[in-house]
Write a protein that holds these residues in place. Structure first.
Motif, short mmCIF file in Angstrom:
data_model
loop_
_atom_site.label_atom_id
_atom_site.label_comp_id
_atom_site.label_asym_id
_atom_site.label_seq_id
_atom_site.Cartn_x
_atom_site.Cartn_y
_atom_site.Cartn_z
N ASN A 231 0.72 -1.18 0.17
CA ASN A 231 0.00 0.01 0.02
C ASN A 231 0.45 1.37 0.35
OD1 ASN A 231 -2.46 1.28 0.05
ND2 ASN A 231 -2.95 1.08 2.05
N ARG B 186 -13.24 -5.87 15.71
CA ARG B 186 -12.14 -5.27 16.02
C ARG B 186 -12.65 -3.53 16.05
NH1 ARG B 186 -7.00 -2.13 12.59
NH2 ARG B 186 -8.71 -0.55 11.76
N TYR C 72 -7.20 7.41 12.90
CA TYR C 72 -7.10 5.86 12.25
C TYR C 72 -8.18 5.15 12.79
CZ TYR C 72 -6.34 0.81 11.19
OH TYR C 72 -5.61 -0.25 10.80
N ASP D 260 -6.79 -1.91 17.68
CA ASP D 260 -5.93 -1.45 17.33
C ASP D 260 -4.65 -0.27 17.75
OD1 ASP D 260 -3.30 -1.58 15.49
OD2 ASP D 260 -4.74 -1.70 13.29
N HIS E 86 -2.29 1.12 16.36
CA HIS E 86 -1.30 1.62 15.54
C HIS E 86 0.00 1.86 15.63
CE1 HIS E 86 -1.68 2.46 10.79
NE2 HIS E 86 -2.79 1.11 11.24
N GLU F 76 -3.21 -4.32 20.27
CA GLU F 76 -2.10 -4.78 18.60
C GLU F 76 -1.37 -2.99 18.60
OE1 GLU F 76 -5.01 -5.17 14.58
OE2 GLU F 76 -3.34 -4.80 13.26
N GLU G 238 2.48 -6.75 11.64
CA GLU G 238 2.00 -7.04 10.05
C GLU G 238 2.50 -5.90 9.43
OE1 GLU G 238 -1.54 -4.16 11.11
OE2 GLU G 238 -1.24 -2.47 9.60
N ARG H 22 1.36 -11.10 13.55
CA ARG H 22 -0.06 -10.40 12.72
C ARG H 22 1.17 -10.38 11.24
NH1 ARG H 22 -3.76 -8.86 11.82
NH2 ARG H 22 -3.58 -7.16 11.17
N HIS I 81 -2.60 -9.99 8.99
CA HIS I 81 -2.88 -8.87 8.50
C HIS I 81 -3.32 -9.50 7.12
CE1 HIS I 81 -1.47 -4.93 6.91
NE2 HIS I 81 -2.61 -4.55 7.34
N PRO J 73 -6.74 -6.40 6.05
CA PRO J 73 -6.33 -6.14 5.43
C PRO J 73 -6.97 -5.15 3.94
CG PRO J 73 -5.03 -5.44 4.97
CD PRO J 73 -3.99 -6.30 5.18
N ASP K 53 -6.33 -3.42 1.77
CA ASP K 53 -4.80 -3.25 1.00
C ASP K 53 -4.43 -4.41 0.43
OD1 ASP K 53 -2.83 -3.50 2.74
OD2 ASP K 53 -4.93 -1.42 3.89
N GLU L 161 -7.96 -11.64 10.12
CA GLU L 161 -8.37 -10.13 9.34
C GLU L 161 -9.19 -10.03 8.34
OE1 GLU L 161 -5.93 -7.29 9.61
OE2 GLU L 161 -7.21 -5.59 10.26
N LEU M 286 -1.17 6.33 2.21
CA LEU M 286 -1.68 5.98 3.68
C LEU M 286 -1.59 7.31 3.80
CD1 LEU M 286 -0.41 2.84 4.48
CD2 LEU M 286 -2.74 3.71 4.27
N TRP N 206 2.09 7.13 12.45
CA TRP N 206 0.58 6.91 11.77
C TRP N 206 0.19 5.55 11.78
CZ3 TRP N 206 -1.80 3.64 8.18
CH2 TRP N 206 -3.22 4.22 7.97
C1 GCO Z 1 -5.27 -3.33 10.04
C2 GCO Z 1 -3.42 -2.36 10.38
C3 GCO Z 1 -4.42 -1.90 8.63
C4 GCO Z 1 -3.23 -1.11 7.96
C5 GCO Z 1 -3.16 -0.70 6.79
C6 GCO Z 1 -2.22 -0.05 5.88
O1 GCO Z 1 -4.53 -3.29 11.61
O2 GCO Z 1 -5.96 -3.92 9.87
O3 GCO Z 1 -3.46 -1.87 11.04
O4 GCO Z 1 -5.37 -1.31 8.08
O5 GCO Z 1 -3.51 0.34 8.80
O6 GCO Z 1 -2.85 -1.92 5.97
O7 GCO Z 1 -1.96 -0.28 4.17
#
Ligand code: GCO
Ligand code: MG
Length: 407
Positions: free
Chosen positions: A41, A151, A163, A215, A217, A241, A267, A288, A317, A319, A321, A344, A394, A407
């Motif tokens: 991503n 989540r 986020y 999360d 983050h 997370e 992740e 993850r 992970h 997502p 993306d 996820e 992002l 972020w």
């Molecule tokens: C999650 C992740 C995503 C990431 C994203 C970045 O836990 O799924 O934190 O939301 O932010 O994959 O590209």
């Protein structure tokens, strides 16, 4: 030497059906096609070029059955090892070769990994609400869809963006198309004042049975993380997370000493080496790592094997993306790996399901990879070609004083 099939082409497709995906297509002399996901991503074209310019010429002429040898060749052979671009590229090749091996043998990949050790894969999805009532509504929507694990992410009073949350209550998608990343303002103190109460309200609302996840983050210091874990003990999270950025792994010892809230990290890790001390010191409960960003099925299996010794589970992970090809691969690993914990599943826009036609399916809180030979995903190349790449980033985050933060 026994007769074997040969790779005749390795092509890279970049498509943007709502968001960008990079896909590797490996074709063999026997006419088999294997698909791999190479999406990173915000840095998609770097992996596309890595594959096109440096990896594809090396694949042509190789035996597609030699998956592990190809993994080792690309990992050890590059000299400049590890890192997200390299490991995502290797991951895409690995997925495509497992897909081909499945099609050669007529077996779904999970059978080639030793067969199913479970019938279906527990999955969690995302609930998002700016304020607590909106968050509760969003959690209820996911419960009605049958999810047993959700989540929960919420807004923070005094901030405009957070986020994992949209103000409109619509689905959450962080990557924005445009010339530069969106700039967000972040305030850890405000988050820490608000998050425990909001998550406690969710627990009160849903009762004891629903698995709740959250999360952070990568945004907290070790001490903030320890305090948050403690404050959330009664919420009984399935996991908390990415409490710290985790490049500095020693700090997790401090977090761990102060809370029994289960921790999930990884992740953004790309190899087993970044997981090593967190696993062997039992500083996390779930690892993850993503099947694509951490070097493919072959590599995720190695991480799982190490984690199993230390009673750490996989919670990969998933997502929106990474493409449905990656999700398929993760599910095949999940079905065949004893210490798989949860997958996820953020979900995809309808158009993505049309471009990537997949055999995996969701029902009643669980996913299953399906029983087609290989990974069970077919890419509609004609449709994909109608959605050219669009630059997307992002967001980035700054503290109230204007300095950059994670972020
Ligand atoms: C999650 C992740 C995503 C990431 C994203 C970045 O836990 O799924 O934190 O939301 O932010 O994959 O590209
Ligand atoms: Mg995350």
């Amino acid at each position: 030497m026994s007769k074997h099939d040969t790779i005749v082409a390795a092509d890279v497709l970049v498509t943007s059906p709502g968001r960008n995906f990079v896909t590797l297509k490996i074709t063999t002399a026997e006419g088999l096609v294997g698909w791999g996901d190479a999406t990173l991503n915000g840095r998609e074209l770097a992996v596309a070029s890595y594959l096109r310019d440096h990896v594809a010429p090396l694949l042509v002429g190789r035996d597609p059955a030699r998956i592990e040898d190809t993994w080792q060749y690309l990992y050890r052979g590059v000299y400049w090892r590890r890192g997200p671009v390299t490991m995502t590229a290797i991951g895409a090749v690995d997925l495509a070769l497992w897909d081909i091996k499945g099609k050669t043998t007529g077996q779904p990949v999970y059978q080639l990994l030793g067969g199913a050790v479970r019938d279906r894969i527990l999955t969690y999805t995302h609930a998002t609400g700016w304020d607590v009532p909106q968050l509760l509504d969003s959690v209820d929507v996911q419960r009605e869809r049958g999810f047993l694990a959700v989540r929960a992410q919420m807004g923070v009073p005094g901030l405009d963006t957070v986020y994992g949350v949209t103000r409109e209550g619509a689905g959450y998608e962080p990557a924005g198309r445009g010339a530069a990343p969106a700039e967000e303002v972040w305030d850890t103190a405000a988050y820490l004042r608000h998050a425990p109460g909001a998550l406690a309200a969710v627990r009160d609302h849903v009762g004891p049975d629903l698995h709740l996840l959250h999360d952070s983050h990568h945004r907290l210091t070790p001490n903030e993380a320890a305090r948050l874990g403690r404050a959330l003990e009664d919420v009984d999270l399935f996991w908390l997370e990415d409490v710290t950025p985790a490049e500095n792994q020693e700090v997790l010892r401090h977090v761990r000493r102060h809370t029994t809230t289960p921790l999930a990290i990884g992740e953004v890790f790309n190899t087993v080496w970044e997981c090593q001390s967190l696993i062997t010191e039992q500083l996390i409960d779930y690892v993850r790592t993503c099947v694509t960003h951490a070097g493919g099925i072959s590599s995720l299996r190695r991480i799982a094997a190490l984690a199993d010794v230390w009673q750490v589970k996989l919670g990969p992970h998933g997502p929106s993306d990474v493409s449905p090809v990656a999700l398929a691969a993760s599910l095949h690993v999940g079905l065949a790996t004893p210490n798989f914990g949860i997958q996820e599943y953020m979900g995809y826009e309808p158009l993505v399901h049309e471009v990537f036609r997949h055999d995996w399916s969701y029902a009643d809180g669980y996913l299953h990879p399906g029983d087609s030979p290989g990974l069970g995903v077919d890419v509609d190349e004609h449709l994909a070609a109608q959605f050219p790449y669009e630059r997307a980033y992002l967001p980035v985050a700054r503290r109230r004083d204007g300095s950059m933060t994670d972020w």
